[in-house]
Design a protein around this motif. Sequence first.
Motif, PDB file in Angstrom:
ATOM      1  N   GLU A   1      45.340  38.623  25.452  1.00 10.05           N
ATOM      2  CA  GLU A   1      46.543  38.631  26.281  1.00 10.05           C
ATOM      3  C   GLU A   1      46.246  38.810  27.764  1.00 10.05           C
ATOM      4  O   GLU A   1      47.167  38.960  28.571  1.00 10.05           O
ATOM      5  N   ARG A   2      44.985  38.797  28.150  1.00 13.07           N
ATOM      6  CA  ARG A   2      44.655  38.965  29.563  1.00 13.07           C
ATOM      7  C   ARG A   2      45.228  37.812  30.380  1.00 13.07           C
ATOM      8  O   ARG A   2      45.338  36.681  29.907  1.00 13.07           O
ATOM      9  N   ASP A   3      45.551  38.114  31.636  1.00  9.87           N
ATOM     10  CA  ASP A   3      46.022  37.070  32.530  1.00  9.87           C
ATOM     11  C   ASP A   3      45.260  37.153  33.840  1.00  9.87           C
ATOM     12  O   ASP A   3      44.275  37.892  33.955  1.00  9.87           O
ATOM     13  N   ASP A   4      45.696  36.396  34.839  1.00 10.38           N
ATOM     14  CA  ASP A   4      44.995  36.283  36.118  1.00 10.38           C
ATOM     15  C   ASP A   4      43.523  35.932  35.878  1.00 10.38           C
ATOM     16  O   ASP A   4      42.615  36.680  36.219  1.00 10.38           O
ATOM     17  N   LEU A   5      43.324  34.769  35.288  1.00  9.53           N
ATOM     18  CA  LEU A   5      42.004  34.365  34.805  1.00  9.53           C
ATOM     19  C   LEU A   5      41.299  33.428  35.784  1.00  9.53           C
ATOM     20  O   LEU A   5      41.906  32.524  36.360  1.00  9.53           O
ATOM     21  N   VAL A   6      39.986  33.624  35.918  1.00 11.89           N
ATOM     22  CA  VAL A   6      39.080  32.641  36.507  1.00 11.89           C
ATOM     23  C   VAL A   6      38.067  32.291  35.431  1.00 11.89           C
ATOM     24  O   VAL A   6      37.386  33.172  34.898  1.00 11.89           O
ATOM     25  N   VAL A   7      37.996  31.018  35.076  1.00 16.49           N
ATOM     26  CA  VAL A   7      37.080  30.554  34.033  1.00 16.49           C
ATOM     27  C   VAL A   7      35.841  29.973  34.702  1.00 16.49           C
ATOM     28  O   VAL A   7      35.947  29.080  35.555  1.00 16.49           O
ATOM     29  N   ALA A   8      34.670  30.483  34.337  1.00 18.29           N
ATOM     30  CA  ALA A   8      33.410  30.003  34.904  1.00 18.29           C
ATOM     31  C   ALA A   8      32.485  29.576  33.780  1.00 18.29           C
ATOM     32  O   ALA A   8      32.359  30.275  32.770  1.00 18.29           O
ATOM     33  N   ALA A   9      31.839  28.430  33.954  1.00 14.61           N
ATOM     34  CA  ALA A   9      30.975  27.895  32.905  1.00 14.61           C
ATOM     35  C   ALA A   9      29.640  27.483  33.485  1.00 14.61           C
ATOM     36  O   ALA A   9      29.559  26.911  34.577  1.00 14.61           O
TER      37      ALA A   9
ATOM     38  N   SER B   1      18.918  35.514  38.498  1.00 13.44           N
ATOM     39  CA  SER B   1      18.105  35.703  39.703  1.00 13.44           C
ATOM     40  C   SER B   1      18.921  36.173  40.897  1.00 13.44           C
ATOM     41  O   SER B   1      18.401  36.861  41.777  1.00 13.44           O
ATOM     42  N   ARG B   2      20.209  35.812  40.939  1.00 14.12           N
ATOM     43  CA  ARG B   2      21.064  36.158  42.079  1.00 14.12           C
ATOM     44  C   ARG B   2      22.450  36.593  41.604  1.00 14.12           C
ATOM     45  O   ARG B   2      23.461  36.001  41.992  1.00 14.12           O
ATOM     46  N   PRO B   3      22.501  37.627  40.759  1.00 12.46           N
ATOM     47  CA  PRO B   3      23.805  38.014  40.201  1.00 12.46           C
ATOM     48  C   PRO B   3      24.791  38.510  41.242  1.00 12.46           C
ATOM     49  O   PRO B   3      25.997  38.262  41.122  1.00 12.46           O
ATOM     50  N   ARG B   4      24.321  39.199  42.260  1.00 11.48           N
ATOM     51  CA  ARG B   4      25.242  39.714  43.279  1.00 11.48           C
ATOM     52  C   ARG B   4      25.874  38.574  44.064  1.00 11.48           C
ATOM     53  O   ARG B   4      27.091  38.535  44.258  1.00 11.48           O
ATOM     54  N   GLU B   5      25.035  37.622  44.508  1.00 13.92           N
ATOM     55  CA  GLU B   5      25.569  36.487  45.262  1.00 13.92           C
ATOM     56  C   GLU B   5      26.535  35.665  44.408  1.00 13.92           C
ATOM     57  O   GLU B   5      27.569  35.216  44.890  1.00 13.92           O
ATOM     58  N   LEU B   6      26.202  35.495  43.134  1.00 17.86           N
ATOM     59  CA  LEU B   6      27.069  34.710  42.265  1.00 17.86           C
ATOM     60  C   LEU B   6      28.392  35.424  42.032  1.00 17.86           C
ATOM     61  O   LEU B   6      29.463  34.803  42.045  1.00 17.86           O
ATOM     62  N   ALA B   7      28.338  36.738  41.834  1.00 15.19           N
ATOM     63  CA  ALA B   7      29.574  37.500  41.655  1.00 15.19           C
ATOM     64  C   ALA B   7      30.440  37.421  42.908  1.00 15.19           C
ATOM     65  O   ALA B   7      31.668  37.246  42.819  1.00 15.19           O
ATOM     66  N   GLU B   8      29.835  37.541  44.072  1.00 14.64           N
ATOM     67  CA  GLU B   8      30.596  37.451  45.315  1.00 14.64           C
ATOM     68  C   GLU B   8      31.236  36.071  45.456  1.00 14.64           C
ATOM     69  O   GLU B   8      32.385  35.945  45.917  1.00 14.64           O
ATOM     70  N   TYR B   9      30.513  35.051  45.070  1.00 15.16           N
ATOM     71  CA  TYR B   9      31.094  33.709  45.113  1.00 15.16           C
ATOM     72  C   TYR B   9      32.294  33.606  44.182  1.00 15.16           C
ATOM     73  O   TYR B   9      33.345  33.072  44.563  1.00 15.16           O
ATOM     74  N   LEU B  10      32.135  34.085  42.953  1.00 17.15           N
ATOM     75  CA  LEU B  10      33.224  33.991  41.975  1.00 17.15           C
ATOM     76  C   LEU B  10      34.463  34.743  42.456  1.00 17.15           C
ATOM     77  O   LEU B  10      35.592  34.264  42.291  1.00 17.15           O
ATOM     78  N   VAL B  11      34.266  35.895  43.048  1.00 14.38           N
ATOM     79  CA  VAL B  11      35.421  36.630  43.581  1.00 14.38           C
ATOM     80  C   VAL B  11      36.089  35.825  44.681  1.00 14.38           C
ATOM     81  O   VAL B  11      37.326  35.783  44.778  1.00 14.38           O
ATOM     82  N   GLY B  12      35.297  35.133  45.485  1.00 12.28           N
ATOM     83  CA  GLY B  12      35.851  34.391  46.620  1.00 12.28           C
ATOM     84  C   GLY B  12      36.616  33.145  46.253  1.00 12.28           C
ATOM     85  O   GLY B  12      37.387  32.633  47.071  1.00 12.28           O
ATOM     86  N   VAL B  13      36.407  32.618  45.020  1.00 12.43           N
ATOM     87  CA  VAL B  13      37.112  31.373  44.667  1.00 12.43           C
ATOM     88  C   VAL B  13      38.529  31.613  44.208  1.00 12.43           C
ATOM     89  O   VAL B  13      39.311  30.666  44.108  1.00 12.43           O
ATOM     90  N   HIS B  14      38.887  32.856  43.930  1.00 13.05           N
ATOM     91  CA  HIS B  14      40.246  33.123  43.458  1.00 13.05           C
ATOM     92  C   HIS B  14      41.232  32.809  44.573  1.00 13.05           C
ATOM     93  O   HIS B  14      41.051  33.243  45.721  1.00 13.05           O
ATOM     94  N   PRO B  15      42.271  32.055  44.284  1.00 19.75           N
ATOM     95  CA  PRO B  15      43.235  31.687  45.340  1.00 19.75           C
ATOM     96  C   PRO B  15      43.847  32.884  46.050  1.00 19.75           C
ATOM     97  O   PRO B  15      44.258  32.768  47.216  1.00 19.75           O
TER      98      PRO B  15
END
Length: 220
Positions: free
Chosen positions: A58-66, A204-218
Amino acid sequence: MTTYVLIHGGGGSAFDWHLVEAELRARGHDTVAVDLPASDPEAGLWDYADAVVRAVGERDDLVVAAHSWGGFVAPLVCARVKAAALVLVTAMVPSPGEAPDDWWTRSGRPPSAYEDVHDLFLHDVPRDLADRVLAHDQALAAATSMDRAVSEPWPLDAWPDVPTRYLLCRDDRFFTPDFVRRHVRERLGVVPDEMPGSHMAMLSRPRELAEYLVGVHPGA
């Protein structure tokens, strides 16, 4: 709080995302990473997507990453749930009616110049971490039989109506930058975002990837 739905690639597992999950949770977000049902030879692409949807609940406010092969699954997930964004991380981009096994030839992806798994996928990942992840994923791969999932046509008629971003990893030796730029332009009609890192940038770059994922949310 955003929930990041993290889909692993072929031969991988949810464990591939564990460092990115820690980074996202440290930033106050929720994560869902699930092992795809690759041990079931009768599981099709919709079964893979439905396994992810069940884990989301039932979670909402989703960002799907693959990641990688997960590019065949993530759009199907977005056809089942309402997502704020879809992110393809050095991933395959399917076309309607295209089976995953046919993607390699139809996409024009060039052959790899490396054969060793560390050199090809994990060359910038600390060796002890790479070996630990490989041991975990290979134990699961021993029971893997993706017969139906890799041979059936991708079932959507068109890309789902969800904002989509593509992240190219500039040090990727498996899906090389020149190939990815062309592939993404041809299949999605967009210019990919770029960051340093190998095919396994989540390790290899989990912090940079996490920061990117947070930044893509509208709403970020």
